[in-house]
Design a protein around this motif. Sequence first.
Motif, PDB file in Angstrom:
ATOM      1  N   LEU A   1       0.912  -1.170  -0.236  1.00  0.00           N
ATOM      2  CA  LEU A   1      -0.263   0.245   0.140  1.00  0.00           C
ATOM      3  C   LEU A   1       1.278   0.905  -0.513  1.00  0.00           C
ATOM      4  O   LEU A   1       0.776   2.250  -0.277  1.00  0.00           O
ATOM      5  CB  LEU A   1      -0.967  -0.141   1.035  1.00  0.00           C
ATOM      6  N   CYS A   2       2.147   1.042   0.783  1.00  0.00           N
ATOM      7  CA  CYS A   2       2.718   2.696   0.496  1.00  0.00           C
ATOM      8  C   CYS A   2       3.254   2.568  -0.962  1.00  0.00           C
ATOM      9  O   CYS A   2       3.211   4.608  -0.918  1.00  0.00           O
ATOM     10  CB  CYS A   2       4.037   1.893   1.252  1.00  0.00           C
ATOM     11  N   ILE A   3       3.675   1.950  -1.684  1.00  0.00           N
ATOM     12  CA  ILE A   3       3.929   1.883  -2.820  1.00  0.00           C
ATOM     13  C   ILE A   3       3.161   2.667  -3.095  1.00  0.00           C
ATOM     14  O   ILE A   3       2.895   3.036  -4.562  1.00  0.00           O
ATOM     15  CB  ILE A   3       4.438   0.225  -3.263  1.00  0.00           C
TER      16      ILE A   3
ATOM     17  N   PRO B   1      14.280   4.659   0.365  1.00  0.00           N
ATOM     18  CA  PRO B   1      13.740   4.282   1.550  1.00  0.00           C
ATOM     19  C   PRO B   1      14.884   2.710   1.961  1.00  0.00           C
ATOM     20  O   PRO B   1      14.862   2.306   1.355  1.00  0.00           O
ATOM     21  CB  PRO B   1      12.241   3.032   0.617  1.00  0.00           C
ATOM     22  N   PRO B   2      14.902   2.923   3.399  1.00  0.00           N
ATOM     23  CA  PRO B   2      15.543   1.904   4.063  1.00  0.00           C
ATOM     24  C   PRO B   2      15.522   0.274   3.552  1.00  0.00           C
ATOM     25  O   PRO B   2      14.707   0.446   3.321  1.00  0.00           O
ATOM     26  CB  PRO B   2      15.724   1.772   5.622  1.00  0.00           C
ATOM     27  N   GLN B   3      16.852  -0.816   3.450  1.00  0.00           N
ATOM     28  CA  GLN B   3      15.994  -1.568   2.748  1.00  0.00           C
ATOM     29  C   GLN B   3      15.430  -1.730   1.493  1.00  0.00           C
ATOM     30  O   GLN B   3      14.517  -2.542   1.592  1.00  0.00           O
ATOM     31  CB  GLN B   3      16.071  -2.398   3.920  1.00  0.00           C
ATOM     32  N   LEU B   4      15.575  -1.103   0.724  1.00  0.00           N
ATOM     33  CA  LEU B   4      14.499  -1.443  -0.552  1.00  0.00           C
ATOM     34  C   LEU B   4      14.573  -2.803  -0.989  1.00  0.00           C
ATOM     35  O   LEU B   4      13.640  -3.029  -1.159  1.00  0.00           O
ATOM     36  CB  LEU B   4      14.595   0.118  -1.627  1.00  0.00           C
TER      37      LEU B   4
ATOM     38  N   THR C   1       5.702  -3.410 -10.407  1.00  0.00           N
ATOM     39  CA  THR C   1       6.561  -3.947 -11.765  1.00  0.00           C
ATOM     40  C   THR C   1       7.695  -2.692 -11.335  1.00  0.00           C
ATOM     41  O   THR C   1       8.487  -2.636 -12.289  1.00  0.00           O
ATOM     42  CB  THR C   1       5.351  -4.104 -12.839  1.00  0.00           C
ATOM     43  N   ASN C   2       6.548  -1.359 -11.626  1.00  0.00           N
ATOM     44  CA  ASN C   2       7.044  -0.003 -12.068  1.00  0.00           C
ATOM     45  C   ASN C   2       9.034   0.027 -11.274  1.00  0.00           C
ATOM     46  O   ASN C   2       9.879   0.638 -11.281  1.00  0.00           O
ATOM     47  CB  ASN C   2       6.825   0.925 -11.713  1.00  0.00           C
ATOM     48  N   LEU C   3       8.170  -0.035  -9.585  1.00  0.00           N
ATOM     49  CA  LEU C   3       9.279   0.282  -8.601  1.00  0.00           C
ATOM     50  C   LEU C   3      10.482  -0.607  -8.697  1.00  0.00           C
ATOM     51  O   LEU C   3      11.272  -0.396  -8.629  1.00  0.00           O
ATOM     52  CB  LEU C   3       8.487   0.034  -7.018  1.00  0.00           C
ATOM     53  N   VAL C   4      10.505  -2.298  -9.417  1.00  0.00           N
ATOM     54  CA  VAL C   4      11.061  -2.877  -9.043  1.00  0.00           C
ATOM     55  C   VAL C   4      12.057  -2.747 -10.465  1.00  0.00           C
ATOM     56  O   VAL C   4      13.479  -1.994 -10.416  1.00  0.00           O
ATOM     57  CB  VAL C   4      10.947  -4.046  -9.709  1.00  0.00           C
TER      58      VAL C   4
END
Length: 420
Positions: free
Chosen positions: A161-163, A204-207, A232-235
């Motif tokens: 949800l944060c993403i 962001p920590p430990q992305l 998928t976009n964040l990856v």
Amino acid sequence: MEGSSSSSSSSAIFYDFLDRMRNPASLDLVRSIKSFIVSFSFYAANPESDGKKVQEFYATMEDNIRDHPLWAGATDQEVDCAMEGLEKYVMTKLFSRTFASSPEDAKIDLETSHKIHLLQTFLKPEHLDIPVVLRNEASWLLAEKELQKINAFKAPREKLLCIMNCCKVINNLLLNASMSENHVLAGADDFLPVLIYVMIKANPPQLHSNLRFIHLYRRQTKLVSEAAYYFTNLVSAKTFILELNAKSLSIDEIEFEESMHAARLTNKATEKDATQALEEMTTSQGQTDPGSSAVFHYKERSGSSNYPYMDKEAGDLTVGDVERLLSAYKEVVTKYTSLCTAVRNLSFSRAEPHGTNLEAKIVVSTQAEETETTFLKMGFTMGQVRNELLSGKKSAPVQKLTDANCTESKLQINEHRVSC
């Protein structure tokens, strides 16, 4: 805002699940859940294998819940809510065992954070070809804050949800630009560069570990449609940053290399200075107040360019100082979380492979951590906490607190009266 409503909705779903599990009729389900959680203690951490086990457990439990009398006549949505509660409960219990459990994940976390930290010193929107119409600092800051919340949660759904909230802020920015500025949307060609820039600003920590945790432990039936697109976009953004070089940006190659070299030198100087200060604090004798000692040693070095704010008061700071202070804060948090991960991995590697009463050991370990945290909040120093926990004698306030914790634990155990 949506993030707030999503959070309260998630809490309502979770507590509804817990209420149903308190029903005596749910005894068989409770036993299955607790047995599955305890079974993880028998095996060494293996992310891929663990993820497969969890997904298979989700599928089995969904069938059991549909056939259970407590959900007789339940709609698909009600069953789905029960599964959301189950996922949060199970993964919260298994979080320390499953999150960043691989040394390789911890390594990639450090590499990603380090690369982003270097890029933060010089990267600008124009280097990513972000159109001027999309350069909205207020929207970017809001998206950054949503992404930075990811480490505050243990459940895969809440991390996801944060993403999604971060990406929706960016998507709304694009839509507003298309309507008010007559900007023709270019789909991912507009969206991805802004997401990459926001990720670099947020760091962001430990992305990597967070993304891997969501991929492995979020119910696969939920990683679809809009959620799958944003995830998928964040990856893709993380991969782009890790592989980023001068050819990836609109920047002269010589300028890029010089900027990266300067950032590395600054970073090394900062780490060296911090290491020296830590060594001085470690070797100094007779210190009764570690906190004031730390400030003293850092103030001795405040003349250097690395720590110019240690002898400052709040009124001395200017708006221009905010960005540098934020960058230093992010660096401290990143190194702290990485250190915690390394210590946790070391603890697991030394754990006994077999033993009796495993669940009791887990409960005792958890109680010790909670008690230690409570002592610290009450104003005890770390040394006092260790003495209180290790010695058989306890001071009056500590004994009272310990008794309260024991009573609460007994109530929780008696709640189901289940022994695994």
